[in-house]
Design an enzyme around this catalytic site. Sequence first.
Site, PDB file in Angstrom:
ATOM      1  N   CYS A   1      10.161  20.130  12.551  1.00 34.48           N
ATOM      2  CA  CYS A   1      10.866  21.047  11.635  1.00 34.48           C
ATOM      3  C   CYS A   1      10.823  20.588  10.184  1.00 34.48           C
ATOM      4  CB  CYS A   1      12.320  21.238  12.071  1.00 34.48           C
ATOM      5  SG  CYS A   1      13.374  19.795  11.775  1.00 34.48           S
TER       6      CYS A   1
ATOM      7  N   HIS B   1       0.639   5.288  -1.288  1.00 36.80           N
ATOM      8  CA  HIS B   1       0.698   5.098   0.170  1.00 36.80           C
ATOM      9  C   HIS B   1       2.090   5.402   0.714  1.00 36.80           C
ATOM     10  CE1 HIS B   1      -3.131   2.359   0.323  1.00 36.80           C
ATOM     11  NE2 HIS B   1      -3.407   3.619   0.096  1.00 36.80           N
TER      12      HIS B   1
HETATM   13  P1  NAD Z   1      -4.310  -6.873   0.715  1.00 36.57           P
HETATM   14  O1  NAD Z   1      -3.501  -7.608   1.722  1.00 36.57           O
HETATM   15  O2  NAD Z   1      -5.617  -6.318   1.147  1.00 36.57           O
HETATM   16  O3  NAD Z   1      -4.593  -7.837  -0.537  1.00 36.57           O
HETATM   17  C1  NAD Z   1      -3.588  -8.571  -1.138  1.00 36.57           C
HETATM   18  C2  NAD Z   1      -4.247  -9.512  -2.156  1.00 36.57           C
HETATM   19  O4  NAD Z   1      -3.227 -10.143  -2.880  1.00 36.57           O
HETATM   20  C3  NAD Z   1      -5.102 -10.597  -1.521  1.00 36.57           C
HETATM   21  O5  NAD Z   1      -6.384 -10.611  -2.126  1.00 36.57           O
HETATM   22  C4  NAD Z   1      -4.327 -11.894  -1.821  1.00 36.57           C
HETATM   23  O6  NAD Z   1      -5.171 -12.981  -2.121  1.00 36.57           O
HETATM   24  C5  NAD Z   1      -3.527 -11.521  -3.029  1.00 36.57           C
HETATM   25  N1  NAD Z   1      -2.240 -12.214  -3.144  1.00 36.57           N
HETATM   26  C6  NAD Z   1      -1.288 -12.365  -2.187  1.00 36.57           C
HETATM   27  N2  NAD Z   1      -0.198 -12.957  -2.693  1.00 36.57           N
HETATM   28  C7  NAD Z   1      -0.471 -13.219  -3.990  1.00 36.57           C
HETATM   29  C8  NAD Z   1       0.262 -13.818  -5.042  1.00 36.57           C
HETATM   30  N3  NAD Z   1       1.505 -14.266  -4.879  1.00 36.57           N
HETATM   31  N4  NAD Z   1      -0.328 -13.940  -6.254  1.00 36.57           N
HETATM   32  C9  NAD Z   1      -1.612 -13.487  -6.458  1.00 36.57           C
HETATM   33  N5  NAD Z   1      -2.347 -12.887  -5.494  1.00 36.57           N
HETATM   34  C10 NAD Z   1      -1.776 -12.753  -4.278  1.00 36.57           C
HETATM   35  O7  NAD Z   1      -3.378  -5.763   0.102  1.00 36.57           O
HETATM   36  P2  NAD Z   1      -3.736  -4.371  -0.580  1.00 36.57           P
HETATM   37  O8  NAD Z   1      -4.946  -4.499  -1.432  1.00 36.57           O
HETATM   38  O9  NAD Z   1      -2.464  -3.867  -1.154  1.00 36.57           O
HETATM   39  O10 NAD Z   1      -4.160  -3.383   0.609  1.00 36.57           O
HETATM   40  C11 NAD Z   1      -3.612  -3.402   1.861  1.00 36.57           C
HETATM   41  C12 NAD Z   1      -2.651  -2.330   2.266  1.00 36.57           C
HETATM   42  O11 NAD Z   1      -1.505  -3.052   2.573  1.00 36.57           O
HETATM   43  C13 NAD Z   1      -2.150  -1.342   1.275  1.00 36.57           C
HETATM   44  O12 NAD Z   1      -2.550  -0.106   1.713  1.00 36.57           O
HETATM   45  C14 NAD Z   1      -0.616  -1.398   1.352  1.00 36.57           C
HETATM   46  O13 NAD Z   1      -0.084  -0.112   1.613  1.00 36.57           O
HETATM   47  C15 NAD Z   1      -0.349  -2.234   2.554  1.00 36.57           C
HETATM   48  N6  NAD Z   1       0.744  -3.214   2.551  1.00 36.57           N
HETATM   49  C16 NAD Z   1       1.839  -3.049   1.741  1.00 36.57           C
HETATM   50  C17 NAD Z   1       2.838  -4.007   1.750  1.00 36.57           C
HETATM   51  C18 NAD Z   1       4.038  -3.809   0.872  1.00 36.57           C
HETATM   52  O14 NAD Z   1       4.478  -2.675   0.664  1.00 36.57           O
HETATM   53  N7  NAD Z   1       4.598  -4.889   0.315  1.00 36.57           N
HETATM   54  C19 NAD Z   1       2.733  -5.141   2.557  1.00 36.57           C
HETATM   55  C20 NAD Z   1       1.616  -5.256   3.395  1.00 36.57           C
HETATM   56  C21 NAD Z   1       0.614  -4.290   3.368  1.00 36.57           C
END
Ligand code: NAD
Length: 248
Positions: free
Chosen positions: A129, A118
């Site tokens: 450009c 991503h």
């Molecule tokens: P998501 O938010 O859909 O899922 C995150 C999952 O992680 C949830 O099911 C949650 O229960 C679990 N979780 C959260 N903290 C946790 C922990 N400490 N221990 C165990 N489990 C934990 O995220 P996703 O599946 O990555 O998809 C969402 C999109 O979010 C992605 O495309 C990504 O690019 C983007 N995103 C990225 C960031 C980042 O770069 N840190 C932050 C926010 C969103």
Amino acid sequence: MSLYQEAADLILSSKHMLALTGAGISTESGIPDFRSNTGYYSKMDPMAALSRDTLLNNPRQFYREGFVILKDLQDKKPNEGHYALAQLEDLGYLKGIVTQNIDNLHTRAGSKTVYEVHGHTRTVHCLKCGKTLPFEDYRKKVLVDQEIPPKCPSCGGDLRPDVVMFGDMMPPAFEAAFAAAQNSDLMLVCGSSLVVAPVSYLPGMVKKLIIINKEETPYDYKADIVLHEAIGPALTKIVEAVNEKRSS
Ligand code: NAD
């Protein structure tokens, strides 16, 4: 035997292990995810805020909402989960990390083979450009100079972050990640709700699965080991179990 020891056995007997990480691995670094109770979906609609359509047709909304998700990632630090994966790679067991994250924390923790499917927040580029600039320069244009949309210093075109937004094509890193998954016999999934396609197809391509996620995922039924707990401490215990078994 504990589930950490069982996970260590799977890791030690694997030939090509890949990790798949999502926003959940970085919540312990203070970065909200999307879909937890405290995630961005509780405040806004990230699918609209971080979309190609919004960036191009409603830049004020993009810089009011979507940019908020991106702007502070540079100040965050890797946590024990990122370091544990870097250690598994150093030990020779982990062959690469496919990450949905855009926060650069795997590379900052020392991981070498990282498929950033991503994109990332190290650079931005000009839509006219193609010139590339450091993300920090772009951030300053938005936050300090209040230049919205921020302009390319060479040609005056609009700048955009090098993250994959809703409505964008997948980058070449995804093809490389797909090929790596085809080659893998074990996937260690950490902190992804596994609902964002096409990344969500990857766990279906490997024989063995370990999932660490606080909440259930659509692949739990297929996984060999599921740990519904915090990623950092769980990964640390798995690495400890790997090290114990290696030295016994
Ligand atoms: P998501 O938010 O859909 O899922 C995150 C999952 O992680 C949830 O099911 C949650 O229960 C679990 N979780 C959260 N903290 C946790 C922990 N400490 N221990 C165990 N489990 C934990 O995220 P996703 O599946 O990555 O998809 C969402 C999109 O979010 C992605 O495309 C990504 O690019 C983007 N995103 C990225 C960031 C980042 O770069 N840190 C932050 C926010 C969103």
